[in-house]
Design a protein around this motif. Structure first.
Motif, PDB file in Angstrom:
ATOM      1  N   ILE A  68       0.840  -1.209   0.000  1.00 23.26           N
ATOM      2  CA  ILE A  68       0.000   0.000   0.000  1.00 23.26           C
ATOM      3  C   ILE A  68       0.868   1.250   0.000  1.00 23.26           C
ATOM      4  O   ILE A  68       0.592   2.210  -0.730  1.00 23.26           O
ATOM      5  N   ALA A  69       1.921   1.251   0.811  1.00 25.83           N
ATOM      6  CA  ALA A  69       2.819   2.416   0.862  1.00 25.83           C
ATOM      7  C   ALA A  69       3.492   2.634  -0.490  1.00 25.83           C
ATOM      8  O   ALA A  69       3.587   3.779  -0.970  1.00 25.83           O
ATOM      9  N   ASP A  70       3.930   1.563  -1.128  1.00 30.11           N
ATOM     10  CA  ASP A  70       4.600   1.688  -2.420  1.00 30.11           C
ATOM     11  C   ASP A  70       3.644   2.212  -3.489  1.00 30.11           C
ATOM     12  O   ASP A  70       3.981   3.136  -4.241  1.00 30.11           O
ATOM     13  N   VAL A  71       2.457   1.637  -3.559  1.00 28.72           N
ATOM     14  CA  VAL A  71       1.469   2.074  -4.557  1.00 28.72           C
ATOM     15  C   VAL A  71       1.048   3.519  -4.296  1.00 28.72           C
ATOM     16  O   VAL A  71       0.938   4.332  -5.225  1.00 28.72           O
ATOM     17  N   SER A  72       0.830   3.862  -3.032  1.00 33.26           N
ATOM     18  CA  SER A  72       0.415   5.233  -2.690  1.00 33.26           C
ATOM     19  C   SER A  72       1.474   6.260  -3.050  1.00 33.26           C
ATOM     20  O   SER A  72       1.160   7.319  -3.606  1.00 33.26           O
ATOM     21  N   THR A  73       2.725   5.955  -2.731  1.00 34.33           N
ATOM     22  CA  THR A  73       3.781   6.933  -3.038  1.00 34.33           C
ATOM     23  C   THR A  73       4.008   7.055  -4.543  1.00 34.33           C
ATOM     24  O   THR A  73       4.297   8.141  -5.034  1.00 34.33           O
ATOM     25  N   ARG A  74       3.854   5.967  -5.261  1.00 36.47           N
ATOM     26  CA  ARG A  74       3.971   6.059  -6.727  1.00 36.47           C
ATOM     27  C   ARG A  74       2.844   6.914  -7.311  1.00 36.47           C
ATOM     28  O   ARG A  74       3.053   7.719  -8.211  1.00 36.47           O
ATOM     29  N   TYR A  75       1.639   6.702  -6.783  1.00 38.40           N
ATOM     30  CA  TYR A  75       0.498   7.470  -7.271  1.00 38.40           C
ATOM     31  C   TYR A  75       0.638   8.946  -6.905  1.00 38.40           C
ATOM     32  O   TYR A  75       0.321   9.823  -7.716  1.00 38.40           O
ATOM     33  N   LEU A  76       1.121   9.218  -5.708  1.00 36.35           N
ATOM     34  CA  LEU A  76       1.351  10.601  -5.279  1.00 36.35           C
ATOM     35  C   LEU A  76       2.389  11.279  -6.177  1.00 36.35           C
ATOM     36  O   LEU A  76       2.219  12.438  -6.568  1.00 36.35           O
ATOM     37  N   SER A  77       3.404  10.549  -6.526  1.00 39.17           N
ATOM     38  CA  SER A  77       4.423  11.089  -7.428  1.00 39.17           C
ATOM     39  C   SER A  77       3.827  11.382  -8.801  1.00 39.17           C
ATOM     40  O   SER A  77       4.140  12.402  -9.424  1.00 39.17           O
ATOM     41  N   LYS A  78       2.953  10.499  -9.256  1.00 38.52           N
ATOM     42  CA  LYS A  78       2.311  10.706 -10.560  1.00 38.52           C
ATOM     43  C   LYS A  78       1.371  11.910 -10.515  1.00 38.52           C
ATOM     44  O   LYS A  78       1.327  12.711 -11.462  1.00 38.52           O
ATOM     45  N   LEU A  79       0.601  12.037  -9.426  1.00 41.54           N
ATOM     46  CA  LEU A  79      -0.337  13.160  -9.293  1.00 41.54           C
ATOM     47  C   LEU A  79       0.381  14.506  -9.250  1.00 41.54           C
ATOM     48  O   LEU A  79      -0.115  15.495  -9.798  1.00 41.54           O
ATOM     49  N   THR A  80       1.508  14.544  -8.581  1.00 44.02           N
ATOM     50  CA  THR A  80       2.235  15.810  -8.437  1.00 44.02           C
ATOM     51  C   THR A  80       3.277  16.000  -9.542  1.00 44.02           C
ATOM     52  O   THR A  80       4.089  16.923  -9.459  1.00 44.02           O
ATOM     53  N   GLU A  81       3.221  15.147 -10.551  1.00 45.52           N
ATOM     54  CA  GLU A  81       4.151  15.187 -11.683  1.00 45.52           C
ATOM     55  C   GLU A  81       5.607  15.215 -11.237  1.00 45.52           C
ATOM     56  O   GLU A  81       6.441  15.952 -11.760  1.00 45.52           O
ATOM     57  N   GLY A  82       5.892  14.404 -10.214  1.00 43.46           N
ATOM     58  CA  GLY A  82       7.268  14.241  -9.747  1.00 43.46           C
ATOM     59  C   GLY A  82       7.705  15.242  -8.709  1.00 43.46           C
ATOM     60  O   GLY A  82       8.847  15.170  -8.236  1.00 43.46           O
ATOM     61  N   ALA A  83       6.860  16.192  -8.325  1.00 43.53           N
ATOM     62  CA  ALA A  83       7.242  17.182  -7.313  1.00 43.53           C
ATOM     63  C   ALA A  83       7.483  16.486  -5.965  1.00 43.53           C
ATOM     64  O   ALA A  83       8.407  16.834  -5.235  1.00 43.53           O
ATOM     65  N   ILE A  84       6.639  15.519  -5.654  1.00 50.87           N
ATOM     66  CA  ILE A  84       6.849  14.697  -4.463  1.00 50.87           C
ATOM     67  C   ILE A  84       7.301  13.326  -4.970  1.00 50.87           C
ATOM     68  O   ILE A  84       6.519  12.579  -5.550  1.00 50.87           O
ATOM     69  N   ALA A  85       8.566  13.042  -4.780  1.00 50.12           N
ATOM     70  CA  ALA A  85       9.147  11.819  -5.340  1.00 50.12           C
ATOM     71  C   ALA A  85       9.571  10.847  -4.248  1.00 50.12           C
ATOM     72  O   ALA A  85      10.605  10.205  -4.338  1.00 50.12           O
ATOM     73  N   PHE A  86       8.775  10.758  -3.210  1.00 55.65           N
ATOM     74  CA  PHE A  86       9.069   9.825  -2.125  1.00 55.65           C
ATOM     75  C   PHE A  86       8.711   8.409  -2.584  1.00 55.65           C
ATOM     76  O   PHE A  86       7.614   8.180  -3.071  1.00 55.65           O
ATOM     77  N   ARG A  87       9.643   7.473  -2.453  1.00 55.09           N
ATOM     78  CA  ARG A  87       9.412   6.086  -2.880  1.00 55.09           C
ATOM     79  C   ARG A  87       9.763   5.124  -1.756  1.00 55.09           C
ATOM     80  O   ARG A  87      10.577   5.437  -0.891  1.00 55.09           O
TER      81      ARG A  87
END
Length: 175
Positions: free
Chosen positions: A32-51
């Motif tokens: 869940i953490a991995d999928v969420s952080t990937r989706y967050l990165s996609k939503l912010t167009e890489g501005a938040i790149a926590f993986r």
């Protein structure tokens, strides 16, 4: 003797279920953490790149632990009853045959234990680490070996209970 074996098996099963549960919950949390952080990165167009680093590696080892623990916890329910072959046999004979069947799982647990113990010793000697997270492989193999010997012990206990005492276990009926 029978009550001692049943009690020992019960406590080992509870321990194995706890290990399997913790491993599964951890596996889900990492996923869940991995999928969420990937989706967050996609939503912010890489501005938040926590993986989550090494998530695939973590999930694979947690899956190994959960499967070994779950197998050990539920070994007495392992035989699928095939009515075409056993419907005419008396219940006591079916129970004793199930005990013989469980001896195979005891041997499997023992073989896995010795193989993983050898791998753990080799990994510890050579300083082997996981590819992504650089976690030492020795403890990973030792934990897997421990869970394998629990599989062997519980299988042997239920093999004895079935063969010697004719104790009937729950069999999986496709439920």
């Amino acid at each position: 003797m029978q009550s001692i074996l049943l009690r020992a098996s019960h406590w080992l099963a509870l321990f194995c279920r706890l290990v399997a549960g913790v491993a599964l919950i951890s596996l889900l949390a990492v996923t869940i953490a991995d999928v969420s952080t990937r989706y967050l990165s996609k939503l912010t167009e890489g501005a938040i790149a926590f993986r989550v680093s090494g998530s695939v590696e973590l999930v694979s080892y947690l899956m190994l632990f959960s499967l070994l623990a779950a197998m050990a916890a539920n070994v007495e329910k392992s035989q699928v009853v095939v009515e075409a072959f056993s419907h005419g046999l008396p219940t006591t004979l079916k129970t004793r045959l199930h005990g013989v069947y469980l001896l195979g799982f005891a041997v499997l647990g023992l073989v896995l234990f010795f193989g993983l113990l050898d791998s753990a010793a080799s990994a510890a000697r050579h300083g082997e680490v996981t590819q992504d997270l650089r976690i030492p492989m020795g403890p990973v193999y030792y934990l897997a070996a421990f869970l394998s010997i629990l599989l062997g012990i519980r299988s042997a206990i239920h093999a004895l209970l079935g063969m010697l005492f004719g104790v009937e276990e729950e069999a999986a009926h496709g439920e």
